[in-house]
Scaffold this motif. Structure first.
Motif, mmCIF file in Angstrom:
data_model
loop_
_atom_site.group_PDB
_atom_site.id
_atom_site.type_symbol
_atom_site.label_atom_id
_atom_site.label_comp_id
_atom_site.label_asym_id
_atom_site.label_seq_id
_atom_site.Cartn_x
_atom_site.Cartn_y
_atom_site.Cartn_z
ATOM 1 N N VAL A 46 62.305 62.987 61.321
ATOM 2 C CA VAL A 46 62.288 64.263 62.043
ATOM 3 C C VAL A 46 63.494 65.129 61.683
ATOM 4 C CG1 VAL A 46 62.433 65.319 64.354
ATOM 5 C CG2 VAL A 46 60.892 63.390 63.943
ATOM 6 N N GLY A 47 64.658 64.513 61.496
ATOM 7 C CA GLY A 47 65.863 65.283 61.204
ATOM 8 C C GLY A 47 66.121 65.527 59.736
ATOM 9 N N LEU A 48 65.201 65.134 58.889
ATOM 10 C CA LEU A 48 65.426 65.290 57.450
ATOM 11 C C LEU A 48 65.007 66.669 56.951
ATOM 12 C CD1 LEU A 48 64.184 61.816 56.151
ATOM 13 C CD2 LEU A 48 66.520 62.539 56.670
ATOM 14 N N ASP A 49 65.446 66.959 55.748
ATOM 15 C CA ASP A 49 65.076 68.192 55.061
ATOM 16 C C ASP A 49 63.557 68.342 55.054
ATOM 17 O OD1 ASP A 49 64.285 69.415 52.183
ATOM 18 O OD2 ASP A 49 66.195 70.257 52.856
ATOM 19 N N ALA A 50 63.081 69.569 55.138
ATOM 20 C CA ALA A 50 61.645 69.848 55.217
ATOM 21 C C ALA A 50 60.871 69.397 53.975
ATOM 22 C CB ALA A 50 61.418 71.334 55.448
ATOM 23 N N THR A 51 61.556 69.120 52.880
ATOM 24 C CA THR A 51 60.861 68.668 51.673
ATOM 25 C C THR A 51 60.460 67.189 51.749
ATOM 26 O OG1 THR A 51 62.925 68.132 50.533
ATOM 27 C CG2 THR A 51 62.022 70.361 50.194
ATOM 28 N N TYR A 52 60.978 66.474 52.745
ATOM 29 C CA TYR A 52 60.607 65.071 52.926
ATOM 30 C C TYR A 52 59.243 65.000 53.590
ATOM 31 C CZ TYR A 52 60.607 60.199 54.283
ATOM 32 O OH TYR A 52 60.260 58.877 54.435
ATOM 33 N N SER A 53 58.380 64.153 53.048
ATOM 34 C CA SER A 53 57.029 63.987 53.577
ATOM 35 C C SER A 53 56.789 62.520 53.915
ATOM 36 C CB SER A 53 56.002 64.446 52.540
ATOM 37 O OG SER A 53 54.715 63.981 52.870
ATOM 38 N N VAL A 54 56.381 62.229 55.149
ATOM 39 C CA VAL A 54 56.083 60.844 55.524
ATOM 40 C C VAL A 54 54.851 60.326 54.785
ATOM 41 C CG1 VAL A 54 57.190 60.997 57.788
ATOM 42 C CG2 VAL A 54 54.755 61.491 57.575
ATOM 43 N N VAL A 55 54.043 61.208 54.255
ATOM 44 C CA VAL A 55 52.856 60.803 53.498
ATOM 45 C C VAL A 55 53.227 60.428 52.066
ATOM 46 C CG1 VAL A 55 50.637 61.596 52.577
ATOM 47 C CG2 VAL A 55 51.296 62.179 54.921
ATOM 48 N N ASP A 56 54.102 61.201 51.463
ATOM 49 C CA ASP A 56 54.398 61.040 50.049
ATOM 50 C C ASP A 56 55.692 60.295 49.724
ATOM 51 O OD1 ASP A 56 52.068 62.425 49.311
ATOM 52 O OD2 ASP A 56 53.086 64.340 49.594
ATOM 53 N N HIS A 57 56.599 60.185 50.697
ATOM 54 C CA HIS A 57 57.895 59.547 50.441
ATOM 55 C C HIS A 57 58.049 58.289 51.274
ATOM 56 C CE1 HIS A 57 58.708 63.900 49.475
ATOM 57 N NE2 HIS A 57 58.925 63.263 48.328
ATOM 58 N N THR A 58 58.718 57.302 50.679
ATOM 59 C CA THR A 58 58.869 56.010 51.347
ATOM 60 C C THR A 58 59.893 56.077 52.477
ATOM 61 O OG1 THR A 58 60.637 55.238 49.886
ATOM 62 C CG2 THR A 58 58.340 54.788 49.199
ATOM 63 N N ILE A 59 59.846 55.047 53.306
ATOM 64 C CA ILE A 59 60.833 54.917 54.377
ATOM 65 C C ILE A 59 62.222 54.788 53.754
ATOM 66 C CG2 ILE A 59 61.602 53.486 56.310
ATOM 67 C CD1 ILE A 59 58.597 52.633 56.598
ATOM 68 N N SER A 60 62.309 54.031 52.689
ATOM 69 C CA SER A 60 63.592 53.840 52.012
ATOM 70 C C SER A 60 64.186 55.155 51.533
ATOM 71 C CB SER A 60 63.426 52.893 50.826
ATOM 72 O OG SER A 60 63.093 51.605 51.277
ATOM 73 N N GLU A 61 63.357 56.055 51.088
ATOM 74 C CA GLU A 61 63.855 57.359 50.638
ATOM 75 C C GLU A 61 64.458 58.149 51.791
ATOM 76 O OE1 GLU A 61 61.201 58.621 46.812
ATOM 77 O OE2 GLU A 61 60.125 58.440 48.723
ATOM 78 N N SER A 62 63.975 57.933 53.017
ATOM 79 C CA SER A 62 64.567 58.638 54.165
ATOM 80 C C SER A 62 65.956 58.090 54.492
ATOM 81 C CB SER A 62 63.659 58.550 55.399
ATOM 82 O OG SER A 62 63.631 57.244 55.939
ATOM 83 N N GLY A 63 66.258 56.896 53.995
ATOM 84 C CA GLY A 63 67.598 56.321 54.131
ATOM 85 C C GLY A 63 68.334 56.331 52.815
ATOM 86 N N GLY A 64 67.877 57.180 51.907
ATOM 87 C CA GLY A 64 68.378 57.198 50.541
ATOM 88 C C GLY A 64 69.793 57.706 50.381
#
Length: 189
Positions: free
Chosen positions: A16-34
């Motif tokens: 929720v707090g990530l940049d708008a270019t992050y997609s829960v459909v297209d990007h992994t959970i690990s990428e959100s902690g990248g």
């Protein structure tokens, strides 16, 4: 159980707090902690809590030594995944290739440990056929089929990985509830 629930909530809400270019459909959970991601601490904290919950479950409840060892490896690998962050989804972001590679190695180890642990628990179940065993097989198939599908294509990998995590949370949660019920029965019996 609390560690598993809190971890699941954190990993669900972290994007929720990530940049708008992050997609829960297209990007992994690990990428959100990248690496280099603002707010990555939330995902990494979720990984650590997940590992802690599994470590406690393995220590206190599982009957099989093989399952205990497999889930201890899972828990340690989850901590390592939090320690060595993956590359960000943003192609232009700086990153350490060593940390990204270690993240992948430990994530793969975690997946194998989960599959081995499920088999060990399932083999140790006293009944030949039950809803628990059916769910063991669902989790086992998902733990193999979903990563294979993710490796074959970049299409919807974030959604697929979240499905795999959901199944893992449900499987571990079911085991934690069974432990709680066994303890209650022992105390009242």
């Amino acid at each position: 159980m609390a560690s598993l629930v809190l971890s699941g909530l954190i990993l669900f809400w972290a994007p929720v707090g990530l940049d708008a270019t992050y997609s829960v459909v297209d990007h992994t959970i690990s990428e959100s902690g990248g690496q280099g991601v603002d707010g990555a601490w939330a995902t990494r904290s979720g990984f650590l809590l997940f590992g802690l919950g599994v470590a406690l479950l393995a220590h206190w409840s599982l009957r099989s030594v093989a399952a205990r060892v497999a889930f201890a490896v899972f828990a340690a690998s989850m901590a390592a995944v939090a320690t060595f962050p993956a590359r960000s989804w943003e192609a232009s972001a700086d990153y350490s290739g060593v940390a990204d590679t270690l993240h992948s190695v430990f994530a793969t180890t975690m997946g194998f440990a989960f599959a081995v642990g499920i088999v060990a628990v399932s083999v140790g179940r006293r009944v030949r056929w039950s809803g628990d065993r059916v769910f063991d097989w669902v989790a086992l198939v998902a733990s193999v089929a979903i990563p294979l599908r993710m490796a074959a294509s970049d299409d919807r990998i974030g959604l697929l990985q979240r499905l795999k995590f959901l199944i893992a949370y449900l499987w571990f949660g079911r085991e934690a509830l069974a432990l709680s019920q066994q303890r209650d029965a022992t105390l009242t019996g």
